[in-house]
Design an enzyme around this catalytic site. Sequence first.
Site, PDB file in Angstrom:
ATOM      1  N   ASP A   7     -27.695  30.055 -26.003  1.00 31.33           N
ATOM      2  CA  ASP A   7     -27.687  28.997 -26.155  1.00 31.33           C
ATOM      3  C   ASP A   7     -27.011  28.029 -24.671  1.00 31.33           C
ATOM      4  O   ASP A   7     -26.635  29.335 -24.001  1.00 31.33           O
ATOM      5  CB  ASP A   7     -26.977  28.445 -27.006  1.00 31.33           C
ATOM      6  N   SER A   8     -28.421  27.082 -24.505  1.00 29.29           N
ATOM      7  CA  SER A   8     -27.688  26.068 -22.902  1.00 29.29           C
ATOM      8  C   SER A   8     -25.655  26.321 -23.100  1.00 29.29           C
ATOM      9  O   SER A   8     -25.388  25.877 -21.830  1.00 29.29           O
ATOM     10  CB  SER A   8     -28.248  24.443 -22.916  1.00 29.29           C
ATOM     11  N   TYR A  39     -29.713  22.006 -20.968  1.00 34.69           N
ATOM     12  CA  TYR A  39     -31.103  21.812 -21.204  1.00 34.69           C
ATOM     13  C   TYR A  39     -32.037  20.758 -21.051  1.00 34.69           C
ATOM     14  O   TYR A  39     -33.364  20.990 -20.808  1.00 34.69           O
ATOM     15  CB  TYR A  39     -30.941  23.124 -21.788  1.00 34.69           C
ATOM     16  N   GLY A  40     -31.511  19.822 -22.290  1.00 30.85           N
ATOM     17  CA  GLY A  40     -32.343  18.760 -22.581  1.00 30.85           C
ATOM     18  C   GLY A  40     -32.629  17.516 -21.945  1.00 30.85           C
ATOM     19  O   GLY A  40     -33.800  17.135 -22.231  1.00 30.85           O
ATOM     20  N   CYS A  70     -31.079  27.613 -28.929  1.00 31.08           N
ATOM     21  CA  CYS A  70     -31.471  26.751 -27.846  1.00 31.08           C
ATOM     22  C   CYS A  70     -32.758  25.830 -28.997  1.00 31.08           C
ATOM     23  O   CYS A  70     -33.855  26.446 -27.771  1.00 31.08           O
ATOM     24  CB  CYS A  70     -31.268  26.737 -26.762  1.00 31.08           C
ATOM     25  N   ASN A  71     -32.893  24.427 -28.911  1.00 35.20           N
ATOM     26  CA  ASN A  71     -33.888  24.177 -29.529  1.00 35.20           C
ATOM     27  C   ASN A  71     -34.936  23.423 -28.606  1.00 35.20           C
ATOM     28  O   ASN A  71     -36.530  24.006 -28.307  1.00 35.20           O
ATOM     29  CB  ASN A  71     -33.380  23.235 -30.173  1.00 35.20           C
ATOM     30  N   THR A  72     -34.253  23.024 -27.723  1.00 34.42           N
ATOM     31  CA  THR A  72     -35.045  22.778 -26.254  1.00 34.42           C
ATOM     32  C   THR A  72     -35.811  24.169 -25.357  1.00 34.42           C
ATOM     33  O   THR A  72     -36.948  24.272 -25.771  1.00 34.42           O
ATOM     34  CB  THR A  72     -34.118  22.481 -24.794  1.00 34.42           C
ATOM     35  N   GLU A 147     -19.260  17.149 -28.265  1.00 39.11           N
ATOM     36  CA  GLU A 147     -18.478  17.613 -27.306  1.00 39.11           C
ATOM     37  C   GLU A 147     -17.005  17.552 -27.067  1.00 39.11           C
ATOM     38  O   GLU A 147     -16.768  17.571 -26.661  1.00 39.11           O
ATOM     39  CB  GLU A 147     -18.956  18.188 -25.364  1.00 39.11           C
ATOM     40  N   CYS A 178     -31.554  19.901 -32.562  1.00 37.18           N
ATOM     41  CA  CYS A 178     -30.642  20.337 -32.036  1.00 37.18           C
ATOM     42  C   CYS A 178     -29.346  21.482 -32.128  1.00 37.18           C
ATOM     43  O   CYS A 178     -28.677  21.109 -33.822  1.00 37.18           O
ATOM     44  CB  CYS A 178     -29.873  18.909 -31.364  1.00 37.18           C
ATOM     45  N   THR A 179     -28.811  21.996 -31.335  1.00 34.31           N
ATOM     46  CA  THR A 179     -27.741  22.945 -31.647  1.00 34.31           C
ATOM     47  C   THR A 179     -26.334  21.919 -31.988  1.00 34.31           C
ATOM     48  O   THR A 179     -25.811  22.785 -32.973  1.00 34.31           O
ATOM     49  CB  THR A 179     -27.278  24.157 -30.748  1.00 34.31           C
ATOM     50  N   HIS A 180     -25.998  20.960 -31.634  1.00 32.54           N
ATOM     51  CA  HIS A 180     -25.049  20.391 -31.817  1.00 32.54           C
ATOM     52  C   HIS A 180     -24.945  19.390 -32.798  1.00 32.54           C
ATOM     53  O   HIS A 180     -23.744  18.952 -33.444  1.00 32.54           O
ATOM     54  CB  HIS A 180     -25.020  19.120 -30.696  1.00 32.54           C
TER      55      HIS A 180
HETATM   56  N1  DGL Z   1     -28.381  23.362 -27.214  1.00 34.85           N
HETATM   57  C1  DGL Z   1     -29.785  22.516 -26.811  1.00 34.85           C
HETATM   58  C2  DGL Z   1     -30.289  22.118 -28.072  1.00 34.85           C
HETATM   59  O1  DGL Z   1     -30.406  22.561 -28.832  1.00 34.85           O
HETATM   60  C3  DGL Z   1     -28.134  20.773 -26.618  1.00 34.85           C
HETATM   61  C4  DGL Z   1     -27.702  20.821 -25.336  1.00 34.85           C
HETATM   62  C5  DGL Z   1     -28.469  20.472 -24.381  1.00 34.85           C
HETATM   63  O2  DGL Z   1     -29.232  19.176 -23.512  1.00 34.85           O
HETATM   64  O3  DGL Z   1     -28.601  21.608 -23.996  1.00 34.85           O
HETATM   65  O4  DGL Z   1     -31.667  21.275 -27.637  1.00 34.85           O
END
Ligand code: DGL
Length: 254
Positions: A7-8, A39-40, A70-72, A147, A178-180
């Site tokens: 993940d990011s 990453y987003g 990571c979704n992105t 966070e 999104c992961t969060h």
């Molecule tokens: N992990 C990213 C996602 O799921 C969220 C955090 C980021 O922007 O890197 O898209």
Amino acid sequence: MKIGIFDSGVGGLTVLKAIRERYKNVDIVYLGDTARVPYGIRSKDTVIRYSLECANFLKEKGIDLLVVACNTASAYALERLKTEMNFPVFGVIEPGVREALRRTKNKRIGIIGTSATVKSGVYQELLKKEGAYVLSKACPLFVPLVEEGLIGGDITRKVIEHYLKDFKGKIDTLILGCTHYPLLKKEIENFLKDVEVIDSSEAISKSLSGYVKDEGNSTLELFFTDFSQNLDFLVNLILGKTLDIKLAEGVFAI
Ligand code: DGL
């Protein structure tokens, strides 16, 4: 069997948690790219480069299967990773979409994620192909809220209202892209009421069942590209315990 997850940053630990709950014996290596998060907000080319570097790091660890938490990264780099890696690679988008289509009653589905994920249009395209009416929204403030550990309370509820008020009464299912966001699931459910909220971390872990052999020594290794502030706090917040974390060695250039 050894599963690699990247993940990011720390958010992908929600995916790790869901995978560990379902597959108790597998060995897991996690890489969080905390030095280069988020990453987003980045371009497609940059997300692809970062994703390849993360996947290659995990490849060196001898993984049998890779999960892009990571979704992105799933939106922009999945196809490239599938071509370049010599083991199966899974992203979080398709499982989330399948689960949403399974649970919706009226095919009116919302998708929320980072600006990059929403801009990529990947979720929207897959849903529309199946005849769904789709509402999408980037919710960039959700990541820093989580966070900071603000997963409930007045500020969080206000931000949820700010982003999701236009979804009220218009959808029956919402994908947390999104992961969060799984950490905000309860507050989002309370705000939207009567909407099925799809946690893509659960969806991906379920969808791996045909590919994962639940065999191994149940080891868990956590690597991060930077020991950033709040790291221990966030690992604890998401996994419910403090774990040994290691610095990922390698070149992870900006
Ligand atoms: N992990 C990213 C996602 O799921 C969220 C955090 C980021 O922007 O890197 O898209």
